[in-house]
Design a protein around this motif. Structure first.
Motif, PDB file in Angstrom:
ATOM      1  N   UNK A 165       0.841  -1.199   0.000  1.00  0.00           N
ATOM      2  CA  UNK A 165       0.000   0.000   0.000  1.00  0.00           C
ATOM      3  C   UNK A 165       0.874   1.247   0.000  1.00  0.00           C
ATOM      4  N   UNK A 166       0.471   2.249  -0.775  1.00  0.00           N
ATOM      5  CA  UNK A 166       1.273   3.466  -0.901  1.00  0.00           C
ATOM      6  C   UNK A 166       1.158   4.393   0.296  1.00  0.00           C
TER       7      UNK A 166
ATOM      8  N   UNK B  41      -2.134   7.408   2.219  1.00  0.00           N
ATOM      9  CA  UNK B  41      -2.470   5.983   2.243  1.00  0.00           C
ATOM     10  C   UNK B  41      -3.818   5.800   1.548  1.00  0.00           C
ATOM     11  N   UNK B  42      -3.996   4.722   0.799  1.00  0.00           N
ATOM     12  CA  UNK B  42      -5.294   4.501   0.122  1.00  0.00           C
ATOM     13  C   UNK B  42      -6.357   4.013   1.102  1.00  0.00           C
ATOM     14  N   UNK B  43      -6.822   4.905   1.970  1.00  0.00           N
ATOM     15  CA  UNK B  43      -7.689   4.507   3.082  1.00  0.00           C
ATOM     16  C   UNK B  43      -9.071   4.032   2.644  1.00  0.00           C
ATOM     17  N   UNK B  44      -9.633   4.661   1.608  1.00  0.00           N
ATOM     18  CA  UNK B  44     -10.958   4.224   1.151  1.00  0.00           C
ATOM     19  C   UNK B  44     -10.869   2.762   0.677  1.00  0.00           C
ATOM     20  N   UNK B  45      -9.772   2.441   0.033  1.00  0.00           N
ATOM     21  CA  UNK B  45      -9.565   1.069  -0.447  1.00  0.00           C
ATOM     22  C   UNK B  45      -9.393   0.099   0.724  1.00  0.00           C
TER      23      UNK B  45
ATOM     24  N   UNK C  53     -10.901  12.715  -1.287  1.00  0.00           N
ATOM     25  CA  UNK C  53     -10.604  12.570   0.137  1.00  0.00           C
ATOM     26  C   UNK C  53     -10.346  11.103   0.521  1.00  0.00           C
ATOM     27  N   UNK C  54      -9.900  10.338  -0.455  1.00  0.00           N
ATOM     28  CA  UNK C  54      -9.700   8.894  -0.247  1.00  0.00           C
ATOM     29  C   UNK C  54      -8.548   8.528   0.660  1.00  0.00           C
ATOM     30  N   UNK C  55      -7.746   9.501   1.084  1.00  0.00           N
ATOM     31  CA  UNK C  55      -6.647   9.203   2.006  1.00  0.00           C
ATOM     32  C   UNK C  55      -6.976   9.608   3.443  1.00  0.00           C
ATOM     33  N   UNK C  56      -8.147  10.187   3.659  1.00  0.00           N
ATOM     34  CA  UNK C  56      -8.517  10.619   5.010  1.00  0.00           C
ATOM     35  C   UNK C  56      -8.386   9.455   5.989  1.00  0.00           C
ATOM     36  N   UNK C  57      -7.832   9.612   7.181  1.00  0.00           N
ATOM     37  CA  UNK C  57      -7.441  10.835   7.890  1.00  0.00           C
ATOM     38  C   UNK C  57      -6.022  11.324   7.576  1.00  0.00           C
TER      39      UNK C  57
END
Lengths: 322, 262
Positions: free
Chosen positions: A28-29, A36-40, A246-250
């Motif tokens: 993961x990046x 970070x690809x948090x949504x994923x 906003x896919x990297x939130x937080x």
């Protein structure tokens, strides 16, 4: 190559279903507090992925949540924390102390060299780093694990350089099944543009067999081809594109939004305890159907406005961080 | 000009100033989160305005306006000369030999300046697990010199670390040579009680100075290995100018100055 022409733009749920089988080796990046690809990650947890083998350098809450949700079997890493927001990933710490996952330690430079070697298509890479450290002496993976697919047969090899005679450590390369990164901009064909530090995303993507890019924006082909020197991954390496603002939130996404200190402090508070971590997962992951619904839950427009990056600085200078 | 020493300062402020003073002008500095950031930002605003701050996550020679909370913080991008990633910084800057001084910290520091950032107890069944090396092992191996920052407690200063994440002098004057690291090594340990340096001959840590309000004997009592205190004097206190810059320019949000280092 016909694969270039297929439509790569898809939903989070499709991308997870199609590219992340149970037991996959995943990278993961991002880096501790950014991209970070948090949504994923949330979608992998919702789809109850099992036995993942994570490889990376300095992950943060992305790995910590996956570990806490029971999706992970083994990890190869250098560091697991959110730095000043949390000096260790609480679920990672507990999983190691309880013997719930297998782990292997390298240094950050060690891990990114292994990944870069994978991206170059070579089997190992020599380095001076980690010499004199117990990372050379202590091994986390068992002999059984060492026989598995995509697991190197040895942690590393020490030798004298055949040219100079100096001591070097040879590190085995890594080529993950899938790398997932969160970028600022991708074109509809898959060319990737990242603003700010690249961390290890470039090498992680190029080392992997398949690449998924979640992003803030998907643009037309011509837009990124005007300045190709600003792009870091050519389109034919990318298998799936998912637009998730906003896919990297937080975590922060340079020039788009800052990290969310309030959420990160809350996470580190709740994730220390099994029961409150379960409540957190129920509320923010299982309890929402989409990333849009999640963004509402964390405070909606009002919160996002606070996190929005200043155009010149690339972050939110007035953000309350303590 | 005569130095005006500050009368009121916290322990964190004293340590940040001590860290800053280890940086010389024009040096290339590898900084980590917390006190190293305070120290390098202070140095850049006082005696070492031309020092180059490098962050492992990618930013090289940034001019910090807001204190970062991570070495990958977007704040490290401001006015940077280049911004790449870990592989580039670690290989072409650090391993290529460009880092003059690197900052380190950890859960345990032993008599030879080796650092444990990995675990307490057996590696396979650790009693306590820490985040791991990160860039610490790399900085310890590949910098020209290192400065260690630590909370001074007996259990954190054992004769020998449970696990060596980041090698110091390893086991004595020939330790690094034998390991294949004929360069570098720790120069000082800045703690919450004093500053330790390393004996030229034995490479064991000795007490160089104790902070105001602490005695050399107290430092010895709080150290797990036998600490030579015969050469100790009081730590030079921060100046009024240093404290002013630290509070007004470096960390006005009180991110690290208030919180303390863990």
């Amino acid at each position: 190559m016909e694969t270039h022409l297929e439509d790569k733009v898809m939903s989070l749920s499709e991308a997870v279903k199609k590219f992340i089988p149970d037991g996959a080796q995943v990278s993961l990046g991002g880096f501790t507090a950014q991209r970070h690809p948090m949504a994923f990650v949330h979608e992998m947890i919702r789809q109850k992925k099992k036995d993942l083998h994570l490889v990376g350098h300095s992950p943060g809450g992305d790995w910590d949540m996956l570990i806490g949700a029971g999706c992970v079997k083994r990890v190869e890493l250098a560091y697991e924390a959110d730095e000043a927001f949390g000096r260790i990933g609480p679920r990672f710490r507990l999983a190691v102390q309880r013997g719930e996952i297998e782990w292997e330690d390298y240094s950050n430079f060690g891990m990114v060299q292994r990944i870069a070697a994978g991206a170059m298509g070579i089997p190992f890479i020599p380095t001076y780093t980690m010499l004199g450290s117990d990372m050379l002496k202590k091994e986390g993976f068992s002999a059984e694990t060492r026989k598995l697919r995509k697991v190197p047969s040895k942690k590393l090899v020490l030798m004298d350089c055949p040219f100079t005679g100096s001591k070097v450590a040879l590190l085995p390369s890594v080529q993950p099944d899938v790398t997932v990164i969160h970028a600022q901009v991708v074109d509809a064909q898959g060319t990737v543009r990242i603003y700010g530090q690249n961390f290890g995303d470039d090498q992680q993507a190029k080392a992997a067999d398949k690449v998924i890019v979640t992003c803030e924006e998907v643009v037309q082909l011509e837009e990124l081809r005007d300045y190709p020197e600003h792009n870091c991954i050519p389109f034919f390496r990318v298998n799936a594109i998912v637009k998730v603002p906003y896919g990297a939130h937080p975590y922060a996404c340079y020039r788009y939004y800052d990290y969310d200190p309030e959420f990160l402090h809350m996470y580190h508070d709740k994730a220390r305890d099994d029961a409150s971590f379960k409540v957190l997962l129920d509320e923010y992951v299982y309890g929402v159907k989409s990333w849009g619904e999640y963004l509402e839950k964390i405070g909606g427009d009002e919160k996002l406005k606070k996190l929005k990056a200043d155009k010149l600085l690339g972050y939110a200078p007035k953000l309350k961080r303590r | 000009m005569e130095k005006k020493y500050a009368k009121n300062f916290s322990l964190m402020e004293l340590m940040a100033v001590a860290a800053a003073r280890e940086i010389r002008d024009h040096e290339i500095v590898f900084a980590g989160t917390g006190l190293p950031m305070l120290g390098s930002m202070l140095a850049q605003n006082t005696h070492a305005q031309n020092c180059v701050i490098v962050f492992e996550a990618g930013a090289v020679d940034c001019k910090l306006a807001h204190l970062p909370m991570s070495v990958g913080d977007p704040r490290t991008m401001r006015m940077a000369s280049t911004a790449t990633g870990l592989f580039d910084v670690f290989s072409t800057v650090l391993q290529r030999g460009w880092i003059d001084v690197g900052f380190l910290s950890g859960a345990q520091i032993d008599a030879y300046g080796n650092i444990n950032a990995t675990c307490i107890g057996d590696y396979k069944k650790p009693k306590v697990r820490f985040p791991g090396s990160g860039g610490s092992g790399d900085i310890a191996c590949l910098s020209k010199r290192t400065i260690i920052i630590a909370v001074h407690e007996k259990r954190r200063f054992p004769e020998r670390c449970d696990y060596i994440t980041s090698p110091g002098w390893i086991d004595g004057p020939d330790g690094r040579n034998k390991a294949g690291l004929p360069w570098g090594g720790p120069e000082a340990i800045i703690t919450t009680m004093g500053v330790l340096k390393f004996d030229e001959k034995t490479k064991r840590a000795y007490l160089a100075s104790y902070h105001p309000g602490v005695t050399a004997e107290q430092v010895k009592e709080n150290t797990g290995f036998d600490l030579d205190i015969s050469r100790a004097e009081e730590t030079e206190p921060p100046t009024e100018a240093e404290i002013k810059i630290l509070r007004e320019k470096v960390d006005p949000e009180l991110i690290f100055l208030k919180k303390g280092e863990d």
